[in-house]
Design a protein around this motif. Structure first.
Motif, PDB file in Angstrom:
ATOM      1  N   SER A 180       8.713   1.491 -11.739  1.00  0.00           N
ATOM      2  CA  SER A 180       9.743   2.449 -11.340  1.00  0.00           C
ATOM      3  C   SER A 180       9.108   3.828 -11.304  1.00  0.00           C
ATOM      4  O   SER A 180       8.391   4.219 -12.233  1.00  0.00           O
ATOM      5  CB  SER A 180      10.912   2.428 -12.332  1.00  0.00           C
ATOM      6  N   GLY A 181       9.344   4.560 -10.209  1.00  0.00           N
ATOM      7  CA  GLY A 181       8.779   5.901 -10.095  1.00  0.00           C
ATOM      8  C   GLY A 181       9.686   6.808  -9.285  1.00  0.00           C
ATOM      9  O   GLY A 181      10.572   6.338  -8.565  1.00  0.00           O
ATOM     10  N   SER A 182       9.469   8.099  -9.412  1.00  0.00           N
ATOM     11  CA  SER A 182      10.262   9.071  -8.655  1.00  0.00           C
ATOM     12  C   SER A 182       9.414  10.296  -8.369  1.00  0.00           C
ATOM     13  O   SER A 182       8.281  10.416  -8.850  1.00  0.00           O
ATOM     14  CB  SER A 182      11.515   9.484  -9.443  1.00  0.00           C
ATOM     15  N   ILE A 183       9.972  11.218  -7.597  1.00  0.00           N
ATOM     16  CA  ILE A 183       9.272  12.462  -7.266  1.00  0.00           C
ATOM     17  C   ILE A 183       9.675  13.584  -8.205  1.00  0.00           C
ATOM     18  O   ILE A 183       9.340  14.755  -7.972  1.00  0.00           O
ATOM     19  CB  ILE A 183       9.550  12.885  -5.810  1.00  0.00           C
TER      20      ILE A 183
ATOM     21  N   GLU B  90       0.831  -1.208   0.000  1.00  0.00           N
ATOM     22  CA  GLU B  90       0.000   0.000   0.000  1.00  0.00           C
ATOM     23  C   GLU B  90       0.860   1.250   0.000  1.00  0.00           C
ATOM     24  O   GLU B  90       0.531   2.240  -0.660  1.00  0.00           O
ATOM     25  CB  GLU B  90      -0.929  -0.010   1.216  1.00  0.00           C
ATOM     26  N   ASP B  91       1.965   1.230   0.746  1.00  0.00           N
ATOM     27  CA  ASP B  91       2.880   2.376   0.758  1.00  0.00           C
ATOM     28  C   ASP B  91       3.442   2.624  -0.637  1.00  0.00           C
ATOM     29  O   ASP B  91       3.488   3.777  -1.109  1.00  0.00           O
ATOM     30  CB  ASP B  91       4.027   2.131   1.741  1.00  0.00           C
ATOM     31  N   PHE B  92       3.878   1.550  -1.285  1.00  0.00           N
ATOM     32  CA  PHE B  92       4.439   1.717  -2.631  1.00  0.00           C
ATOM     33  C   PHE B  92       3.360   2.167  -3.605  1.00  0.00           C
ATOM     34  O   PHE B  92       3.612   3.015  -4.472  1.00  0.00           O
ATOM     35  CB  PHE B  92       5.080   0.415  -3.118  1.00  0.00           C
ATOM     36  N   LYS B  93       2.178   1.624  -3.467  1.00  0.00           N
ATOM     37  CA  LYS B  93       1.059   1.994  -4.349  1.00  0.00           C
ATOM     38  C   LYS B  93       0.782   3.497  -4.266  1.00  0.00           C
ATOM     39  O   LYS B  93       0.625   4.165  -5.295  1.00  0.00           O
ATOM     40  CB  LYS B  93      -0.187   1.197  -3.969  1.00  0.00           C
ATOM     41  N   ARG B  94       0.709   4.036  -3.047  1.00  0.00           N
ATOM     42  CA  ARG B  94       0.448   5.476  -2.886  1.00  0.00           C
ATOM     43  C   ARG B  94       1.547   6.299  -3.557  1.00  0.00           C
ATOM     44  O   ARG B  94       1.272   7.295  -4.230  1.00  0.00           O
ATOM     45  CB  ARG B  94       0.338   5.823  -1.402  1.00  0.00           C
ATOM     46  N   PHE B  95       2.790   5.874  -3.353  1.00  0.00           N
ATOM     47  CA  PHE B  95       3.924   6.582  -3.958  1.00  0.00           C
ATOM     48  C   PHE B  95       3.866   6.492  -5.482  1.00  0.00           C
ATOM     49  O   PHE B  95       3.965   7.511  -6.185  1.00  0.00           O
ATOM     50  CB  PHE B  95       5.230   5.982  -3.441  1.00  0.00           C
ATOM     51  N   PHE B  96       3.661   5.288  -6.003  1.00  0.00           N
ATOM     52  CA  PHE B  96       3.720   5.087  -7.450  1.00  0.00           C
ATOM     53  C   PHE B  96       2.556   5.758  -8.166  1.00  0.00           C
ATOM     54  O   PHE B  96       2.738   6.326  -9.250  1.00  0.00           O
ATOM     55  CB  PHE B  96       3.746   3.595  -7.783  1.00  0.00           C
ATOM     56  N   ASN B  97       1.367   5.710  -7.583  1.00  0.00           N
ATOM     57  CA  ASN B  97       0.200   6.251  -8.281  1.00  0.00           C
ATOM     58  C   ASN B  97       0.285   7.763  -8.476  1.00  0.00           C
ATOM     59  O   ASN B  97      -0.238   8.292  -9.463  1.00  0.00           O
ATOM     60  CB  ASN B  97      -1.087   5.875  -7.539  1.00  0.00           C
ATOM     61  N   VAL B  98       0.927   8.466  -7.555  1.00  0.00           N
ATOM     62  CA  VAL B  98       1.148   9.906  -7.743  1.00  0.00           C
ATOM     63  C   VAL B  98       2.003  10.126  -8.989  1.00  0.00           C
ATOM     64  O   VAL B  98       1.696  10.968  -9.848  1.00  0.00           O
ATOM     65  CB  VAL B  98       1.826  10.527  -6.504  1.00  0.00           C
ATOM     66  N   TYR B  99       3.062   9.343  -9.098  1.00  0.00           N
ATOM     67  CA  TYR B  99       3.952   9.426 -10.269  1.00  0.00           C
ATOM     68  C   TYR B  99       3.218   9.023 -11.546  1.00  0.00           C
ATOM     69  O   TYR B  99       3.320   9.693 -12.579  1.00  0.00           O
ATOM     70  CB  TYR B  99       5.159   8.518 -10.037  1.00  0.00           C
ATOM     71  N   ALA B 100       2.447   7.920 -11.477  1.00  0.00           N
ATOM     72  CA  ALA B 100       1.743   7.411 -12.656  1.00  0.00           C
ATOM     73  C   ALA B 100       0.731   8.425 -13.187  1.00  0.00           C
ATOM     74  O   ALA B 100       0.595   8.598 -14.409  1.00  0.00           O
ATOM     75  CB  ALA B 100       1.053   6.092 -12.315  1.00  0.00           C
ATOM     76  N   LYS B 101       0.024   9.095 -12.290  1.00  0.00           N
ATOM     77  CA  LYS B 101      -0.958  10.095 -12.722  1.00  0.00           C
ATOM     78  C   LYS B 101      -0.276  11.268 -13.425  1.00  0.00           C
ATOM     79  O   LYS B 101      -0.802  11.803 -14.408  1.00  0.00           O
ATOM     80  CB  LYS B 101      -1.767  10.588 -11.520  1.00  0.00           C
ATOM     81  N   GLU B 102       0.877  11.671 -12.923  1.00  0.00           N
ATOM     82  CA  GLU B 102       1.613  12.768 -13.554  1.00  0.00           C
ATOM     83  C   GLU B 102       2.138  12.359 -14.933  1.00  0.00           C
ATOM     84  O   GLU B 102       2.164  13.159 -15.860  1.00  0.00           O
ATOM     85  CB  GLU B 102       2.779  13.204 -12.660  1.00  0.00           C
ATOM     86  N   LYS B 103       2.543  11.090 -15.057  1.00  0.00           N
ATOM     87  CA  LYS B 103       3.076  10.588 -16.329  1.00  0.00           C
ATOM     88  C   LYS B 103       1.979  10.173 -17.302  1.00  0.00           C
ATOM     89  O   LYS B 103       2.234   9.991 -18.497  1.00  0.00           O
ATOM     90  CB  LYS B 103       3.991   9.388 -16.071  1.00  0.00           C
TER      91      LYS B 103
END
Length: 279
Positions: free
Chosen positions: A162-165, A100-113
């Protein structure tokens, strides 16, 4: 490696690598074969096939040799990141909270991309087999900079997400985030090498030469060295629902250059037989 999961009301068996007999698989609407040397059941009707390319790094090589095969810019950035006081975290066998932690982090990146969001059911299917690793890199101030999720089977570690801020954090320079992401990749390569894995797989090289964003990602992956490998994916319906699922995939992927159609299927059948591959 076999992963069973459900998408909407479709049940899917994903089969990675060697295929002994599809008759031994659990019942599902679709059998999806990945990382194959040739097409699977290509003579059957209502099937879907794709040619894919990926970039694999041979982890039998020494660390010195792997470092030498990095291109000059990537090697420089990794060396510089080594002085940035970054912190690496590796999560083995992630639990529900970790995912769930990774999902929250990745989905922010995915939405931007503008890319597909975290696939809960699919990832939970992988986690149920103990096939997942998560890695993070943190800034010296404690901020999370980048994260990767791997599907690993003891032989091959594939970077699934793979995602980043870089697109969302304005306080930390984008160059610093990009450098940290490269550093995390390098750390991951060495980590799986120490765990006696044979291959580090960047999980895909885009064949679409007209997609500038995808070609930039290809260039990033190639900067780590490695060898490009051509593999195949086959989607074989087992039920009427499975036939519907494959039809929907055909519609969704109708313009993808990776899709193999018509005479191309027969050509690939011939090539596979020449290589001694008889699925």
């Amino acid at each position: 490696m076999i992963i069973k999961w459900k998408k909407l009301f479709f049940t899917i068996n994903e089969i990675y690598g060697n295929v002994e007999s599809s008759e031994k698989l659990q019942k599902a609407d679709v059998h999806a074969f990945f990382q194959q040397p040739g097409l699977i059941h290509s003579s059957k009707r209502n099937t879907l096939h794709k040619e894919t390319r990926t970039l694999c790094i041979d982890l039998h090589k020494s660390e010195e040799q792997l470092r030498t095969e990095l291109n000059k810019s990537t090697r420089y950035q990794i060396n510089k990141a080594d002085r940035d006081h970054l912190t690496i975290r590796v999560v083995t066998n992630p639990n529900t909270n970790d995912l769930e932690d990774f999902k929250r982090f990745f989905n922010v990146y995915a939405k931007e991309k503008g890319i597909e969001l975290f696939q809960d059911e699919r990832i939970n299917g992988m986690a149920g087999n103990g096939k997942l690793y998560i890695t993070y890199v943190f800034h010296k101030n404690g901020d999370l900079l980048a994260g990767h999720l791997y599907m690993a089977d003891g032989n091959r570690a594939g970077m699934f997400y793979s995602g980043s801020i870089r697109l969302t954090n304005t306080d930390i320079p984008k160059n610093d985030v990009g450098r940290a992401n490269r550093y995390l990749h390098w750390h991951d390569i060495l980590y799986f090498k120490k765990e006696n894995y044979h291959l580090y797989d960047f999980y895909g090289i885009s064949l679409d030469e007209n997609n500038k964003d995808q070609q930039n990602i290809n260039q990033f992956k190639r900067s780590f060295g490695g060898e490009e490998v051509t593999e195949y994916r086959s989607f074989i319906p087992q039920t009427l629902k499975g036939s519907l699922f494959v039809l929907l995939l055909k519609i969704k992927w109708r313009n993808q250059v990776e899709r193999i159609k018509g005479n191309m299927v027969r050509n690939e059948q011939t090539k596979a037989k020449e290589r001694g591959f008889f699925p």
